[in-house]
Write a protein that holds these residues in place. Structure first.
Motif, PDB file in Angstrom:
ATOM      1  N   PRO A   1       0.822  -1.218   0.000  1.00  0.00           N
ATOM      2  CA  PRO A   1       0.000   0.000   0.000  1.00  0.00           C
ATOM      3  C   PRO A   1       0.855   1.266   0.000  1.00  0.00           C
ATOM      4  O   PRO A   1       1.976   1.281   0.515  1.00  0.00           O
ATOM      5  N   THR A   2       0.306   2.335  -0.584  1.00  0.00           N
ATOM      6  CA  THR A   2       0.966   3.633  -0.606  1.00  0.00           C
ATOM      7  C   THR A   2       0.544   4.436   0.622  1.00  0.00           C
ATOM      8  O   THR A   2      -0.668   4.621   0.840  1.00  0.00           O
TER       9      THR A   2
ATOM     10  N   MET B   1      -2.799   6.955   1.306  1.00  0.00           N
ATOM     11  CA  MET B   1      -3.916   6.657   0.422  1.00  0.00           C
ATOM     12  C   MET B   1      -4.994   5.888   1.184  1.00  0.00           C
ATOM     13  O   MET B   1      -4.728   5.279   2.230  1.00  0.00           O
TER      14      MET B   1
ATOM     15  N   GLN C   1      -4.142  11.518  -7.442  1.00  0.00           N
ATOM     16  CA  GLN C   1      -3.094  10.564  -7.071  1.00  0.00           C
ATOM     17  C   GLN C   1      -3.529   9.158  -7.463  1.00  0.00           C
ATOM     18  O   GLN C   1      -4.688   8.781  -7.251  1.00  0.00           O
ATOM     19  N   VAL C   2      -2.603   8.394  -8.020  1.00  0.00           N
ATOM     20  CA  VAL C   2      -2.882   7.035  -8.469  1.00  0.00           C
ATOM     21  C   VAL C   2      -1.889   6.086  -7.813  1.00  0.00           C
ATOM     22  O   VAL C   2      -0.679   6.350  -7.814  1.00  0.00           O
ATOM     23  N   ALA C   3      -2.387   5.004  -7.243  1.00  0.00           N
ATOM     24  CA  ALA C   3      -1.528   3.974  -6.659  1.00  0.00           C
ATOM     25  C   ALA C   3      -1.901   2.626  -7.255  1.00  0.00           C
ATOM     26  O   ALA C   3      -3.088   2.317  -7.427  1.00  0.00           O
ATOM     27  N   VAL C   4      -0.906   1.825  -7.571  1.00  0.00           N
ATOM     28  CA  VAL C   4      -1.132   0.472  -8.087  1.00  0.00           C
ATOM     29  C   VAL C   4      -1.251  -0.476  -6.900  1.00  0.00           C
ATOM     30  O   VAL C   4      -0.357  -0.538  -6.051  1.00  0.00           O
ATOM     31  N   LEU C   5      -2.363  -1.205  -6.829  1.00  0.00           N
ATOM     32  CA  LEU C   5      -2.584  -2.189  -5.772  1.00  0.00           C
ATOM     33  C   LEU C   5      -2.181  -3.598  -6.210  1.00  0.00           C
ATOM     34  O   LEU C   5      -1.742  -4.406  -5.403  1.00  0.00           O
TER      35      LEU C   5
ATOM     36  N   GLN D   1      -0.125  -5.334  -9.701  1.00  0.00           N
ATOM     37  CA  GLN D   1       0.589  -5.038 -10.938  1.00  0.00           C
ATOM     38  C   GLN D   1       0.347  -6.132 -11.967  1.00  0.00           C
ATOM     39  O   GLN D   1       0.763  -7.274 -11.796  1.00  0.00           O
TER      40      GLN D   1
ATOM     41  N   GLN E   1      -1.492   2.044 -17.695  1.00  0.00           N
ATOM     42  CA  GLN E   1      -1.508   0.855 -16.837  1.00  0.00           C
ATOM     43  C   GLN E   1      -1.648  -0.405 -17.687  1.00  0.00           C
ATOM     44  O   GLN E   1      -2.075  -0.354 -18.825  1.00  0.00           O
TER      45      GLN E   1
ATOM     46  N   VAL F   1      -5.933  -0.596  -9.653  1.00  0.00           N
ATOM     47  CA  VAL F   1      -5.417   0.716  -9.287  1.00  0.00           C
ATOM     48  C   VAL F   1      -6.399   1.436  -8.370  1.00  0.00           C
ATOM     49  O   VAL F   1      -7.617   1.216  -8.430  1.00  0.00           O
TER      50      VAL F   1
END
Length: 320
Positions: A184-185, A188, A213-217, A219, A275, A281
Motif C-alpha cells: 500500500p501507498t 492513500m 493521485q494514483v496507486a497500483v494495488l 501489478q 496501466q 489501481v
C-alpha cells in the motif's frame, strides 16, 4: 464516471453494433434491445439460414479465408456453426478472448479483425445492454466454437452494406484483476477485498489531496492501456467526504463495464492510461478532475475515490 458514455465506434468496430430485427426465438424488437425472456435463454439467438449456410470458410483464425456466394440473399441476420467447441457455454456479460474477421460480402475484403489486438485475440465483453454483433455470433455456444454470422446491410443503418463475421471465442477471461499485489501507498485510502474480489474502501482522516493521485494495488503484465482505447473494468467509487458508494459495477451483479478512456472524467482517465491489463489501481481525484462545480450534480465539488480492476483493453478502429 457516474454516467457511462455511449461508445461511438465505426460500424465494424468490436462491441456496440446494434442489431434490429434479428430472427430466432430470442429476437429483439426493432429497437435492437435484447429480450432476456427468450425461452432459449439466449438474448438474440440468431439461427442458421440459406445465406449463412452457403458461406465457405477455409482455414481458421486470422488465417481463415471467407468466401461469400455472389447470389447470397442476406435476407436476415443468420448464424451457422461451422465447428463446435468443447468448452463452457458463452453467455451475456461474459468477457471472452475472440479471434474474428469482419468481411465485406461483395468484395471479400477483411474490413476489421482481431489482428489489431495483442496476440491477435481481442477481449470482448458481451454486454447485454447493447445488442452486440458478438452476442449474436457467440452466445449460447461453447468456447472453441467457430461461427459465421451473415449481416444484412440494413442493420448498419442507411447506406450499410452486407457483411459476414467469422468468429471464435477462444477463452474465458478473468473478471477481476489477477496481477501481483503491491504494498500500500502511505496516505492513500485503505482497500480490502472479499473472497470474490469485491473491494471496500476506508477513507483516512484529513483532507483530500489537491491533485489526482494514483496507486497500483496489483501489478498486471498484460497489454498497456493507451489513450482512446476501449477498456473493460470492474470498479467501485466512493466520496472522500463520507466514504459512501455512489457508483459500482460490483453493485450491478459484478457485470464489468466497458467504455473508451476518452469518455470518462479526467481523474478516471489518468488512472487507466499507461496501466497494464491485470492491474488494480486506486485513484483519488479532486473535484477539478471529477465533476467540478457542476450545478445540480450529486457529485458537485466532491473529491472521489475509485478502485479499478483493469480487465481488458482494445485499440479502437480508426474511422474509415
Amino acid at each position: 464516471m457516474r454516467k457511462r458514455p455511449l461508445i461511438v465506434l465505426s460500424t465494424v468496430a468490436a462491441a456496440t453494433l446494434l442489431l434490429a430485427g434479428c430472427s430466432g426465438s430470442g429476437a429483439p424488437e426493432s429497437s435492437g434491445t435484447p429480450d432476456p425472456s427468450s425461452s432459449s435463454g439466449c438474448l438474440l439467438d440468431a439461427q442458421p439460414g440459406k445465406t449463412s449456410d452457403s458461406i465457405d470458410v477455409q482455414g481458421e483464425g486470422l488465417d481463415a479465408v471467407v468466401k461469400v456466394p455472389a447470389d447470397a440473399a442476406f435476407a436476415d441476420v443468420e448464424r451457422t456453426v461451422i465447428a463446435e467447441g468443447t468448452g463452457d457455454e458463452v453467455v451475456a456479460n461474459d468477457l471472452v478472448g475472440v479471434k474474428y474477421q469482419i468481411v465485406e460480402a461483395s468484395t471479400g475484403e477483411v474490413v476489421d479483425s482481431s489482428a489489431r489486438s495483442e496476440g491477435g485475440e481481442a477481449p470482448v465483453l458481451l454486454d447485454q445492454n447493447s445488442a452486440s454483433l458478438f452476442i449474436a455470433a457467440l452466445e449460447c455456444q461453447p468456447i472453441g466454437t467457430q461461427v459465421v454470422l451473415a449481416l444484412p446491410g440494413e442493420v448498419f443503418g442507411e447506406g450499410g452494406t452486407n457483411k459476414v463475421v467469422y468468429a471464435e471465442a477462444v477463452e474465458q477471461l478473468p473478471e477481476v484483476a489477477t496481477g501481483t499485489p503491491v504494498d500500500p501507498t502511505p496516505g492513500m485510502p485503505e482497500v480490502k477485498l472479499d473472497d470474490d474480489g469485491k473491494p471496500s474502501i476506508t477513507i483516512p482522516d484529513g483532507d483530500a489531496p489537491a491533485e489526482t493521485q494514483v496507486a497500483v494495488l496489483k501489478q498486471g503484465d498484460g497489454a498497456t492501456v493507451a489513450s482512446g482505447d476501449l477498456v473493460v473494468v470492474q470498479y467501485l467509487g466512493v466520496k472522500w467526504s463520507d466514504g459512501k458508494e455512489f457508483d459500482s459495477s460490483w453493485s450491478r451483479d459484478a457485470a464489468p463495464a466497458q467504455f473508451q478512456t476518452t469518455g470518462v472524467v479526467a481523474g478516471f482517465r489518468k488512472a487507466l492510461e499507461g496501466q497494464k491489463v491485470g492491474s488494480q489501481v486506486l485513484v483519488v481525484m479532486p473535484p477539478s478532475d471529477g465533476y467540478g462545480a457542476s450545478e445540480g450534480n450529486e457529485l458537485q465539488n466532491e473529491s472521489l475515490v475509485f478502485v479499478v480492476d483493469i480487465l481488458a483493453t482494445t485499440p479502437v478502429q480508426a474511422q474509415q
